[in-house]
Design an enzyme around this catalytic site. Structure first.
Site, PDB file in Angstrom:
ATOM      1  N   GLN A 281       0.818  -1.211   0.000  1.00  0.00           N
ATOM      2  CA  GLN A 281       0.000   0.000   0.000  1.00  0.00           C
ATOM      3  C   GLN A 281       0.855   1.266   0.000  1.00  0.00           C
ATOM      4  O   GLN A 281       2.064   1.232   0.253  1.00  0.00           O
ATOM      5  CB  GLN A 281      -0.923   0.003   1.215  1.00  0.00           C
ATOM      6  CG  GLN A 281      -2.001  -1.057   1.141  1.00  0.00           C
ATOM      7  CD  GLN A 281      -3.080  -0.860   2.188  1.00  0.00           C
ATOM      8  OE1 GLN A 281      -3.125  -1.553   3.178  1.00  0.00           O
ATOM      9  NE2 GLN A 281      -3.954   0.103   1.951  1.00  0.00           N
ATOM     10  N   HIS A 282       0.185   2.377  -0.275  1.00  0.00           N
ATOM     11  CA  HIS A 282       0.689   3.747  -0.084  1.00  0.00           C
ATOM     12  C   HIS A 282       1.683   4.232  -1.147  1.00  0.00           C
ATOM     13  O   HIS A 282       1.920   5.420  -1.245  1.00  0.00           O
ATOM     14  CB  HIS A 282       1.354   3.921   1.288  1.00  0.00           C
ATOM     15  CG  HIS A 282       0.589   3.398   2.441  1.00  0.00           C
ATOM     16  ND1 HIS A 282      -0.702   3.794   2.718  1.00  0.00           N
ATOM     17  CD2 HIS A 282       0.919   2.488   3.395  1.00  0.00           C
ATOM     18  CE1 HIS A 282      -1.118   3.167   3.818  1.00  0.00           C
ATOM     19  NE2 HIS A 282      -0.169   2.368   4.234  1.00  0.00           N
TER      20      HIS A 282
ATOM     21  N   ASP B 189      -2.431  -4.946   0.421  1.00  0.00           N
ATOM     22  CA  ASP B 189      -1.952  -6.249   0.882  1.00  0.00           C
ATOM     23  C   ASP B 189      -2.665  -6.762   2.129  1.00  0.00           C
ATOM     24  O   ASP B 189      -3.022  -7.951   2.208  1.00  0.00           O
ATOM     25  CB  ASP B 189      -0.436  -6.229   1.100  1.00  0.00           C
ATOM     26  CG  ASP B 189       0.051  -5.052   1.935  1.00  0.00           C
ATOM     27  OD1 ASP B 189      -0.774  -4.270   2.467  1.00  0.00           O
ATOM     28  OD2 ASP B 189       1.280  -4.902   2.060  1.00  0.00           O
TER      29      ASP B 189
END
Length: 462
Positions: free
Chosen positions: A68-69, A224
């Site tokens: 992520q991110h 995830d």
């Protein structure tokens, strides 16, 4: 069905039977290290993994779970503007502080999107870009996340209007509210200092994101942690504790937390519910570091820890070995408290290492519970779950039964399960079996957590 897990370390693919979820074949390829990566490396690793797994021509549906991110910036032609900044890139820490202040403080962020920005969050990386590389910010026509970009590439499109994401991954950006299922483009504009690049369309949990050239449909994908929860079959009342490089606690439910401390992030899951989440910087490496200091292998480490009494005769490890994110103390350091000539033994040190790690996770669990999230069962996964001492001591400190499923690629399995859901369009995801799960129970030992919480402020210098 095929599920793809594009993590920080590698790309993994599992091909599963659509009805049972049993794994037919699997393969993986490494990713380069670092916190700043050319997304082309992810694509190359995916292509190598597709070849290694025997191709996807016989697959009816595919979905992508990923880290992520990560900030992926694209120009108007669909080309990558600069290397992606990953979740673990901390150069935007001061940008996070600026954004928190500019909106009116952490309470405003928690109320608006359920997330208080820290360096990991995408919005802070966009602010860093705007301030430090304004020419790249100007060239950015669209911003997406790793799973969005990989799915888009799989369809063969170069049209930015075809970018797709899902609720779980979008909720880690800092400009999407998991509670209202909507972007806050004003926060994107704030992060980019007035610029408003395009964003991927947010899909529901079983929506179709497109098709591969082979004709296989593409599921919406997921972050995830949400993909892992789907792969584990987690539902309301389930809490997942993952002891990997970091420690992650997440719980499936309907409550959308608004935590002004920024410890509990208000993320979405991959099934249409909420997935409040707490992430620490210190996970299984705490065990490895303690074992290395004692100069023992992991089997002997477990034996030592289990031979010591609860509470390690008063010895407590506060495991902030790499600083800490929950609570947000990047410059904190770990400490061993309560050392005496009577308790300073290898067995007690090993026990304190295990209990310190588990107590830090208990701190995270209790934070999620404090926002009205009901937790009935805890599922323990990750490298740390291989430790016999962890498995046996965890239920005593967490005060609940702990289920340990067999080791598996649960992010990729969750993506494959989502692909099957998108293909079949049932009301709920297919009922795949995780495998034989072992349940651990123990008499609750609240005094161990109390001992840890008493030592925690000493480490922080309070």
């Amino acid at each position: 069905m095929a599920g793809i897990d594009s993590s920080t370390q590698s790309c993994k693919i599992v091909v599963c039977d659509a009805d049972s979820g049993s794994v037919v074949r699997t393969a993986s390829s490494p990713h380069p290290g670092g916190t700043e990566v050319d997304p082309g490396h992810w694509w190359d690793a995916l292509q190598r993994t597709i070849t290694a797994v025997g191709g996807l021509d016989d697959v009816e549906a595919v979905s992508v779970g990923a880290q992520q991110h990560g900030m992926v910036c694209l120009n108007s032609s669909g080309q990558v503007v600069r290397d992606a900044l990953l979740w673990n890139d901390t150069r935007s820490a001061s940008s996070a502080d600026d954004l928190v202040s500019e909106l009116g403080g952490p309470d405003e962020w928690a109320k608006t999107v359920g997330v208080v920005p820290v360096a990991a969050i995408t919005a802070t990386k966009l602010r860093w870009l705007a301030d430090n590389e304004p020419e790249n910010a100007d060239a950015t026509a669209a911003v997406c996340l790793p799973h969005d970009w990989l799915g888009w590439r799989l369809t063969g499109s170069n049209d930015l209007a075809d970018l797709r994401t899902d609720r779980s991954d979008a909720s880690g950006t800092g400009y999407f509210s998991a509670e209202t299922d909507s972007y806050r483009t004003d926060l994107l504009e704030l992060a980019m200092r007035g610029r408003t690049p395009a964003l991927p369309t947010v899909l529901g949990p079983r929506d179709v994101a497109g098709r591969l050239p082979s004709g296989a449909i593409l599921g919406p994908g997921a972050g995830d942690n949400a993909a892992a929860a789907l792969g584990l079959g987690a539902g309301p009342g389930d809490c997942i504790v993952s002891l990997g490089t970091s420690g992650v606690v997440s719980a499936v439910g309907d409550a959308a937390p608004h935590d002004p401390e920024g410890i509990v992030a208000g993320f979405a899951d991959a099934s249409g519910r909420q997935l409040p989440l707490v992430c620490t910087l210190n996970g299984a490496p705490v065990l490895a570091a303690t074992a290395a200091m004692l100069q023992v292998d992991f089997d002997e480490f477990d034996r030592l820890a289990l031979s010591a009494p609860r509470g390690a005769d008063g010895l407590t490890l506060v495991p902030y070995l790499e600083g800490e994110r929950s609570p947000n103390l990047p410059r904190a350091r770990g400490a061993l408290h309560g050392v005496t000539t009577r308790n300073f033994s290898p067995a007690n040190v090993a026990r304190a290492g295990v209990e310190g790690l588990l107590a830090s996770m208990a701190f995270c669990i209790d934070k999620i519970v404090s926002y009205g999230v009901d937790i009935e069962r805890i599922i323990l996964v990750g490298g740390g779950a291989r430790s016999e001492a962890v498995r046996r001591i965890a239920p005593a400190i967490w005060g609940r039964p702990v289920d340990v499923p067999p080791p598996g690629e649960y992010v990729a399995l969750g993506a494959a399960r989502q692909a099957a859901w998108a293909l079949g369009q049932q009301d709920s995801p297919p009922a795949w079996q995780v495998g034989s799960t072992t349940t651990y129970t123990a008499e609750h030992a609240p005094q161990v957590l109390e001992q840890y919480l008493a030592a925690q402020p000493l480490t922080l210098g309070q």
